[in-house]
Design an enzyme around this catalytic site. Sequence first.
Site, short mmCIF file in Angstrom:
data_model
loop_
_atom_site.label_atom_id
_atom_site.label_comp_id
_atom_site.label_asym_id
_atom_site.label_seq_id
_atom_site.Cartn_x
_atom_site.Cartn_y
_atom_site.Cartn_z
N HIS A 120 34.12 30.37 27.48
CA HIS A 120 35.25 30.88 27.42
C HIS A 120 35.14 32.17 28.80
O HIS A 120 35.32 32.58 29.37
CB HIS A 120 35.00 31.31 26.10
CG HIS A 120 35.88 30.78 25.50
ND1 HIS A 120 35.06 31.41 24.18
CD2 HIS A 120 36.50 29.80 24.98
CE1 HIS A 120 35.29 30.71 23.66
NE2 HIS A 120 36.10 29.21 23.75
N CYS A 153 40.14 44.07 45.38
CA CYS A 153 39.31 43.68 45.92
C CYS A 153 39.00 44.88 47.56
O CYS A 153 39.92 45.03 47.98
CB CYS A 153 39.64 42.34 46.64
SG CYS A 153 38.77 41.00 47.65
#
Length: 241
Positions: A120, A153
């Site tokens: 996951h 970012c």
Amino acid sequence: MDERLKRIIDESSNIVFFGGAGVSTESGVPDFRSESGLYHAKQKYGHSPETMLSHTFYVNHPEAFYQYYKENLIHPEARPNAAHRALAKLEEMGKLRAVITQNIDGLHQKAGSKAVYEVHGSVLRNYCESCHKFYDVNYIMDESHCKDGVPYCTCGGRIKPDVVLYEEALDQRVLGAAVDAIERADCMIVGGTSLVVYPAAGLINYFHGKHLVLINKSATPYDSKADLVINDAIGKVMSME
């Protein structure tokens, strides 16, 4: 360590461990379905965890997604418990060949395990959706890199956790490596999972080795197929300390 489990481990040479949320609850990481689990947080947020941790919700409501995500899925204070440490020790001894985990907290690696397949994903990894640069968890928790709680970012792209959300497919490379490890194993220890969440729970069907061990506080649909079933806390059962 439980003596029955110890005997099976002693005669096995290629062990695979498959674990769920119950492995980390003893480290203070909440699970999903217990009374104190994440599924009981609907009143506070107005939506179910399944909704808030879905791909659709992430795309359409990133601010609310990240509020829930940061408050409930990031646990920097969590430390490996006796089960994590025992598995790392078994790998060091050459007994354990792989840890396959549904957990996203990185505690197996913190304990020293190296062959870990995270089906996951992991909260410790995050990537820019534009340039694909990776960031650690400290970066996304630093509000100076965020706008309304959403991390961005240096290129301006939005950062997404490297976690499999509802509506998203599992990483086929990780899944394939996990299946390969299970098919080669002579012993499979399953711990801290109710074995009801698919497709991850279906991994047990690839095991054709000698010993199947199930360690969980409650019964699972696979108990009748196991050589050994222990209904207890996994840290207590596996402790080598």
